[in-house]
Design a protein around this motif. Structure first.
Motif, short mmCIF file in Angstrom:
data_model
loop_
_atom_site.label_atom_id
_atom_site.label_comp_id
_atom_site.label_asym_id
_atom_site.label_seq_id
_atom_site.Cartn_x
_atom_site.Cartn_y
_atom_site.Cartn_z
N UNK A 13 0.85 -1.19 0.00
CA UNK A 13 0.00 0.00 0.00
C UNK A 13 0.89 1.24 0.00
N UNK A 14 0.82 1.96 -1.11
CA UNK A 14 1.61 3.18 -1.28
C UNK A 14 0.68 4.39 -1.19
N UNK A 15 1.27 5.55 -1.04
CA UNK A 15 0.47 6.79 -1.03
C UNK A 15 -0.33 6.91 -2.33
N UNK A 16 0.27 6.54 -3.43
CA UNK A 16 -0.40 6.59 -4.73
C UNK A 16 -1.67 5.74 -4.73
N UNK A 17 -1.60 4.56 -4.13
CA UNK A 17 -2.75 3.66 -4.09
C UNK A 17 -3.92 4.31 -3.35
N UNK A 48 7.51 10.61 -3.43
CA UNK A 48 6.49 10.69 -2.37
C UNK A 48 5.35 9.72 -2.63
N UNK A 49 4.88 9.68 -3.87
CA UNK A 49 3.76 8.81 -4.22
C UNK A 49 4.13 7.33 -4.14
N UNK A 50 5.40 7.02 -4.28
CA UNK A 50 5.87 5.64 -4.23
C UNK A 50 6.09 5.13 -2.81
N UNK A 51 6.11 6.03 -1.83
CA UNK A 51 6.37 5.64 -0.44
C UNK A 51 5.25 4.75 0.08
N UNK A 52 5.66 3.72 0.82
CA UNK A 52 4.69 2.85 1.48
C UNK A 52 4.10 3.58 2.67
N UNK A 53 2.84 3.31 2.94
CA UNK A 53 2.20 3.89 4.12
C UNK A 53 2.62 3.12 5.36
#
Length: 79
Positions: A13-17, A48-53
């Motif tokens: 789960x990434x920020x993008x998701x 940033x969008x690729x970072x995992x939550x």
């Protein structure tokens, strides 16, 4: 790596998701604009969008989605 069960497969789960689950145009644009300003470049925005939550962040997002007060759908990433 943080993974969420989705049927038989697991997904990170990434920020993008999560961002893809925002269903209102205005809310989506506010979030993306804020992230773009903070990032300062397309490359840093992509990072940033690729970072995992983190687990705590994912729990907060799930709570928001479940209460229904925010235009957010996590159908593709919820257990």
């Amino acid at each position: 790596m943080r993974l969420v069960q989705e049927g038989r497969k697991q997904v990170t789960v990434r920020r993008f998701d999560v961002l893809k689950g925002v269903s209102e145009i205005k809310e989506f644009s506010v979030i993306v604009f804020g992230m773009a300003k903070k990032a300062g470049s397309p490359e840093k925005l992509a990072e940033m969008l690729s970072e995992e939550l983190p687990d705590a962040g994912l729990q907060t997002i799930r709570s928001i989605a479940q209460c229904g007060d925010y235009p957010l759908s996590l159908d593709g990433i919820q257990k």
